[in-house]
Scaffold this active site. Structure first.
Site, short mmCIF file in Angstrom:
data_model
loop_
_atom_site.label_atom_id
_atom_site.label_comp_id
_atom_site.label_asym_id
_atom_site.label_seq_id
_atom_site.Cartn_x
_atom_site.Cartn_y
_atom_site.Cartn_z
N ASP A 127 -16.42 13.32 2.35
CA ASP A 127 -17.09 14.33 3.18
C ASP A 127 -16.34 15.65 3.14
O ASP A 127 -15.40 15.84 3.90
CB ASP A 127 -17.20 13.79 4.60
CG ASP A 127 -18.07 14.63 5.50
OD1 ASP A 127 -18.67 15.61 5.03
OD2 ASP A 127 -18.13 14.32 6.71
N GLU A 158 -18.62 23.50 8.69
CA GLU A 158 -19.73 22.57 8.93
C GLU A 158 -19.37 21.54 9.99
O GLU A 158 -20.21 21.15 10.79
CB GLU A 158 -20.11 21.85 7.63
CG GLU A 158 -21.41 21.04 7.71
CD GLU A 158 -21.26 19.64 8.29
OE1 GLU A 158 -22.26 19.09 8.77
OE2 GLU A 158 -20.14 19.09 8.29
N GLU A 159 -18.10 21.13 10.01
CA GLU A 159 -17.70 20.02 10.89
C GLU A 159 -17.65 20.41 12.37
O GLU A 159 -17.57 19.54 13.23
CB GLU A 159 -16.34 19.46 10.46
CG GLU A 159 -16.34 18.81 9.07
CD GLU A 159 -17.13 17.49 9.02
OE1 GLU A 159 -17.64 17.07 10.06
OE2 GLU A 159 -17.22 16.93 7.92
ZN LIG Z 1 -19.95 16.67 5.86
#
Ligand SMILES: [Zn+2]
Ligand SMILES: *[C@@H]1O[C@H](CO)[C@@H](O)[C@H](O)[C@H]1NC(C)=O
Ligand SMILES: *[C@@H]1O[C@H](CO)[C@@H](O)[C@H](O)[C@H]1NC(C)=O
Ligand SMILES: *[C@@H]1O[C@H](CO)[C@@H](O)[C@H](O)[C@H]1NC(C)=O
Length: 397
Positions: A127, A158-159
């Site tokens: 990820d 994004e996280e």
């Molecule tokens: Zn991700």
């Protein structure tokens, strides 16, 4: 094991990949040199720590790598020392955009490649640096065939809520308002995702009144009130939240609870951080359900001179339906959030990536070398099939 693919064979396989309905990717292999490049890129991305907020170094490294591969690279500053990276060839406005994120969750775990098992691990291996590496190799191999009509976008943040993709969406220098096809990379076990749940996050802040624990009637325990409030939310969670066939039940996670200072003090403050994953309905509907579930507790507390505040963390979004109309891929739905709804524009969107979300944020984040290689083939197939559909669509018009 690996056959070297000459350019002619590559061109042929690309030409047939778009027409063949029986999983052409699964039978292909990638050359040893392509595989070595893929593993190198993946390793370098992982070795450069990029926990959200600290994406500068990985961004710089990636920009240099892409320039060396003759992409034109543009950077967009999202906040100090944090840059989105846009890479394209001769055209700045392109039909297809391929995108992933370069930040990871904490803590950092170093890279390893176990040559016996061919397992590759480390923070971000799944990820989403697995997706990013495979996307770059796939796009690089297709540039000529698609007349350079492809861009790559790697975003930060994004996280933790997607500030990178939000910034790209509203970028005044954005190449164009619309792409026709956008392919997002997140761990999807090598399948195409038909949609994911929505999200709504909030915090409860309770203010009571401190007192000696021997004389609790002189105070108002924020911990008692928070416990009651959470009890009301548990009831709501058990049978009051919307559900759907496609996404199952809406879930609610009490992620963090804090309150009080000591066993012998009536707690003055207490708080909880809660995330709701929406399987149906809208954030507005669920906000309404939460407010009404808490209204009795709130009214009683206010009569005692305390306060219960609900702090919404952003707008949230409803379940996100994603295109998955490419027959040769297996499909699934997932329960995690992505940047998919945050990219403004009216485009077809696909979500695919190597590795499993079940290990993604763990200390044993890892995938198999062959999953990574398969992802290169699958991204190529996805790009080709998505662009072919698009051309058909244009002909119909
Ligand atoms: Zn991700
Ligand atoms: C980049 O372009 C230069 C000059 O056209 C060329 O010599 C070089 O091989 C290209 N590199 C790649 C990786 O395509
Ligand atoms: C690779 O994995 C195998 C199986 O889990 C393990 O026995 C071995 O010690 C690992 N090798 C290295 C170098 O870590
Ligand atoms: C959804 O919740 C109901 C009870 O509220 C439960 O019976 C059912 O198994 C749940 N479905 C899934 C897919 O978890």
């Amino acid at each position: 094991m690996f056959r070297h693919i000459s350019l002619i064979v590559l061109a042929l396989s690309i030409a047939t990949a778009a027409q063949c309905s029986v999983n052409p990717g699964k039978q292909s292999v990638i050359s040893e040199s392509t595989s070595a490049e893929l593993l190198y890129l993946h390793r370098k991305l992982i070795e450069t720590e990029s926990i959200t907020g600290n994406e500068r170094d990985v961004g710089q490294w990636l920009a240099a790598y892409l320039r060396e591969k003759n992409f034109t690279v543009e950077t967009q500053e999202v906040s100090e020392n944090r840059y989105n990276i846009l890479a394209h060839g001769s055209k700045r406005s392109t039909t297809i955009l391929v995108s992933s994120h370069i930040d990871t969750v904490p803590p950092y775990w170093p890279y390893y490649h176990n040559k016996t098992t061919d397992v590759i691990g480390g923070r971000g291996s799944v990820d989403a640096k697995g997706s990013a590496a495979a996307q770059i190799i796939a796009v690089q191999s297709l540039r000529e065939h698609l007349r350079d009509d492809l861009s790559l976008l790697f975003v930060v943040g994004e996280e933790t809520g997607g500030d990178g993709m939000r910034a790209f969406s509203s970028w005044s220098e954005r190449p164009q308002p619309n792409y026709e096809v956008v392919i997002f990379g997140e761990p999807t076990e090598g399948k195409l995702v038909c949609g994911h749940k929505g999200i709504l996050s909030f915090a409860l802040h309770v203010k009571g009144k401190a007192a000696h624990s021997g004389y609790p009637w002189l105070g108002v325990s924020a911990n008692d009130v928070l416990t009651e409030a959470l009890g009301a939310l548990l009831e709501l969670r058990a049978n009051g939240l919307p559900w759907s066939e496609k996404y199952g039940n809406t879930t609610m996670n009490f992620g963090k609870i804090e309150g009080g200072v000591a066993a012998n003090v009536v707690a003055e403050t207490a708080s909880a951080n809660i995330a709701v994953r929406l399987a149906a309905g809208t954030p507005n509907i669920v906000r309404g359900l939460i407010i009404s579930a808490l209204s009795d507790v709130k009214t009683r507390l206010e009569k005692l001179g305390g306060d219960l505040e609900i702090e919404w963390a952003g707008e949230g979004y409803p379940p996100v339906n994603i295109d998955c109309d490419i027959k040769s891929f297996e499909t699934l739905t997932v329960n995690y959030g992505t940047d998919v709804p945050l990219l403004a524009g009216d485009h077809k969107r696909y979500l695919y990536g190597p590795g499993s979300i079940l290990v993604a944020h763990s200390d044993h984040e890892a995938l198999k070398k062959k999953e990574l290689e398969q992802a290169v083939l699958d991204y190529r197939r996805l790009i080709l099939e998505a662009s072919r559909m698009d051309h058909q669509y244009q002909q119909e018009l």
